[in-house]
Design a protein around this motif. Structure first.
Motif, PDB file in Angstrom:
ATOM      1  N   ARG A 123       0.840  -1.206   0.000  1.00  0.00           N
ATOM      2  CA  ARG A 123       0.000   0.000   0.000  1.00  0.00           C
ATOM      3  C   ARG A 123       0.872   1.251   0.000  1.00  0.00           C
ATOM      4  O   ARG A 123       0.616   2.210  -0.732  1.00  0.00           O
ATOM      5  CB  ARG A 123      -0.904   0.027   1.230  1.00  0.00           C
ATOM      6  CG  ARG A 123      -1.876  -1.110   1.366  1.00  0.00           C
ATOM      7  CD  ARG A 123      -2.699  -0.938   2.629  1.00  0.00           C
ATOM      8  NE  ARG A 123      -3.052  -2.206   3.240  1.00  0.00           N
ATOM      9  CZ  ARG A 123      -3.680  -2.330   4.397  1.00  0.00           C
ATOM     10  NH1 ARG A 123      -4.033  -1.247   5.072  1.00  0.00           N
ATOM     11  NH2 ARG A 123      -3.960  -3.510   4.883  1.00  0.00           N
ATOM     12  N   LEU A 124       1.893   1.237   0.868  1.00  0.00           N
ATOM     13  CA  LEU A 124       2.758   2.410   0.963  1.00  0.00           C
ATOM     14  C   LEU A 124       3.595   2.589  -0.297  1.00  0.00           C
ATOM     15  O   LEU A 124       3.886   3.725  -0.695  1.00  0.00           O
ATOM     16  CB  LEU A 124       3.656   2.292   2.191  1.00  0.00           C
ATOM     17  CG  LEU A 124       2.943   2.369   3.542  1.00  0.00           C
ATOM     18  CD1 LEU A 124       3.960   2.361   4.679  1.00  0.00           C
ATOM     19  CD2 LEU A 124       2.074   3.609   3.648  1.00  0.00           C
ATOM     20  N   ARG A 125       3.964   1.490  -0.931  1.00  0.00           N
ATOM     21  CA  ARG A 125       4.726   1.620  -2.176  1.00  0.00           C
ATOM     22  C   ARG A 125       3.844   2.223  -3.276  1.00  0.00           C
ATOM     23  O   ARG A 125       4.323   3.009  -4.103  1.00  0.00           O
ATOM     24  CB  ARG A 125       5.278   0.260  -2.615  1.00  0.00           C
ATOM     25  CG  ARG A 125       6.420  -0.239  -1.738  1.00  0.00           C
ATOM     26  CD  ARG A 125       7.223  -1.325  -2.429  1.00  0.00           C
ATOM     27  NE  ARG A 125       6.449  -2.543  -2.647  1.00  0.00           N
ATOM     28  CZ  ARG A 125       6.349  -3.531  -1.775  1.00  0.00           C
ATOM     29  NH1 ARG A 125       6.969  -3.446  -0.596  1.00  0.00           N
ATOM     30  NH2 ARG A 125       5.641  -4.619  -2.054  1.00  0.00           N
ATOM     31  N   VAL A 126       2.558   1.864  -3.276  1.00  0.00           N
ATOM     32  CA  VAL A 126       1.627   2.486  -4.220  1.00  0.00           C
ATOM     33  C   VAL A 126       1.531   3.985  -3.934  1.00  0.00           C
ATOM     34  O   VAL A 126       1.562   4.814  -4.848  1.00  0.00           O
ATOM     35  CB  VAL A 126       0.231   1.839  -4.136  1.00  0.00           C
ATOM     36  CG1 VAL A 126      -0.785   2.644  -4.949  1.00  0.00           C
ATOM     37  CG2 VAL A 126       0.283   0.403  -4.638  1.00  0.00           C
ATOM     38  N   GLY A 127       1.441   4.342  -2.643  1.00  0.00           N
ATOM     39  CA  GLY A 127       1.402   5.755  -2.272  1.00  0.00           C
ATOM     40  C   GLY A 127       2.647   6.482  -2.727  1.00  0.00           C
ATOM     41  O   GLY A 127       2.579   7.610  -3.230  1.00  0.00           O
ATOM     42  N   SER A 128       3.797   5.845  -2.560  1.00  0.00           N
ATOM     43  CA  SER A 128       5.053   6.438  -3.002  1.00  0.00           C
ATOM     44  C   SER A 128       5.016   6.718  -4.496  1.00  0.00           C
ATOM     45  O   SER A 128       5.414   7.806  -4.954  1.00  0.00           O
ATOM     46  CB  SER A 128       6.222   5.504  -2.670  1.00  0.00           C
ATOM     47  OG  SER A 128       7.418   5.967  -3.265  1.00  0.00           O
ATOM     48  N   TRP A 129       4.532   5.747  -5.271  1.00  0.00           N
ATOM     49  CA  TRP A 129       4.458   5.937  -6.729  1.00  0.00           C
ATOM     50  C   TRP A 129       3.515   7.084  -7.077  1.00  0.00           C
ATOM     51  O   TRP A 129       3.827   7.917  -7.939  1.00  0.00           O
ATOM     52  CB  TRP A 129       3.981   4.655  -7.410  1.00  0.00           C
ATOM     53  CG  TRP A 129       3.878   4.813  -8.894  1.00  0.00           C
ATOM     54  CD1 TRP A 129       4.873   4.682  -9.821  1.00  0.00           C
ATOM     55  CD2 TRP A 129       2.698   5.195  -9.629  1.00  0.00           C
ATOM     56  NE1 TRP A 129       4.394   4.953 -11.079  1.00  0.00           N
ATOM     57  CE2 TRP A 129       3.066   5.270 -10.990  1.00  0.00           C
ATOM     58  CE3 TRP A 129       1.379   5.466  -9.258  1.00  0.00           C
ATOM     59  CZ2 TRP A 129       2.150   5.607 -11.982  1.00  0.00           C
ATOM     60  CZ3 TRP A 129       0.470   5.811 -10.239  1.00  0.00           C
ATOM     61  CH2 TRP A 129       0.856   5.885 -11.593  1.00  0.00           C
TER      62      TRP A 129
END
Length: 290
Positions: free
Chosen positions: A34-40
């Motif tokens: 989830r956080l990696r999606v947010g980062s992107w």
């Protein structure tokens, strides 16, 4: 309700509905993803919005004019990464704080905060839109200290309701800026409560106090409350760790009581030191300076 107001209300509802749908979709993924999606989203989408990008560049030109293009590009990537992660964390705050091992706390101010609570006294936590500032509240809660949030009401009432609900994940006390909210905040502090105030946004008409090396209109509210109630004013920052998921909150020693301007200058100086340490974690989107 006029047609214009009705259309505005529909727009607010739909825009918040999009965020809610995104939040539900993200919850289908493992926490780290989830956080990696947010980062992107932060890096590839939000940092490409012209108005936001222009404001970031303008602020960096003022504060860090010495940056090379390569260094600036890396910094902007980091700003987008942190911003996107914060947006996702706001959507799932209960999940974020469900694991207390994600939050660590240190510093002389933490002991001062616990001592004040043991004496039945309140305290003011002065912080900034940095890392994820809710980390200070979460790390203090692990020490048995509940910290109320202070917020500015958003124009979108639907988003504001979700935002306040997220704030109340860490404390049932959340005070809006304004006359009634200030009265409630004062009552909370007089009863021995603690509150976090983010002091890094421009307040039109407030005194000019140096922040990151440049005069900035700075609210004196935190110092006024601390002086009037004889409670500690403690600067705090929450660094996002290298793993992108855990946090280190640093509680500095309380600001020595003097006068409002001097105390807030000391707060700004401490926040500036921390921001320069890892500048990619501050929200450079603010219109902080005139």
């Amino acid at each position: 309700m006029t047609i214009q107001r009705r259309l505005t209300d529909i727009g607010h509802y739909l825009s918040n509905a999009v965020l809610r749908v995104l939040g539900k979709a993200l919850r289908l993924l493992p926490y780290s993803r989830r956080l990696r999606v947010g980062s992107w989203i932060g890096r590839a989408v939000l940092m490409r919005v012209p108005a936001a990008r222009k404001r970031v560049h303008r602020n960096l030109d003022m504060v860090m004019p010495q940056l090379t293009k390569a260094d600036r590009d890396r910094l902007i990537t980091g700003i987008g990464d942190n911003f996107g992660r914060v947006l996702v964390e706001e959507m799932m705050m209960a999940d974020v704080v469900s694991d207390p091992t994600r939050f660590r706390a240190s510093g002389d101010g933490l002991e001062a905060l616990v001592t004040a609570q043991e004496q039945g006294r309140g305290a003011i936590i002065a912080s900034a839109h940095y890392g994820n500032w809710e980390g200070a509240r979460a790390s203090a809660l692990a020490q048995g200290v509940e910290i109320a949030g202070v917020y500015r009401t958003h124009n979108n009432p639907y988003y504001n309701a979700d935002f306040v609900a997220a704030l109340r994940t860490l404390s049932p006390n959340a005070f809006s800026k304004g006359r009634q909210g200030t009265r409630d905040l004062i009552k909370h502090l007089r009863g021995g409560g603690v509150a976090e105030i983010l002091v890094d946004q421009k307040q039109t008409g407030a005194p000019l106090i140096d922040f990151l090396g440049h005069p900035a209109e700075t609210t004196l509210t935190a110092a006024k409350l601390a002086l009037s109630m004889n409670i500690p004013l403690i600067p705090v920052i929450t660094f996002r760790a290298a793993d992108g998921e855990t946090f280190d909150s640093v509680f500095a020693a309380p600001i020595p009581p003097s006068d409002e301007h001097t105390m807030m200058a000391a707060v700004n100086d401490q926040l500036s030191v921390w921001i320069r340490e890892r500048p990619e974690q501050w929200f450079w989107f603010h219109r902080r300076w005139r």
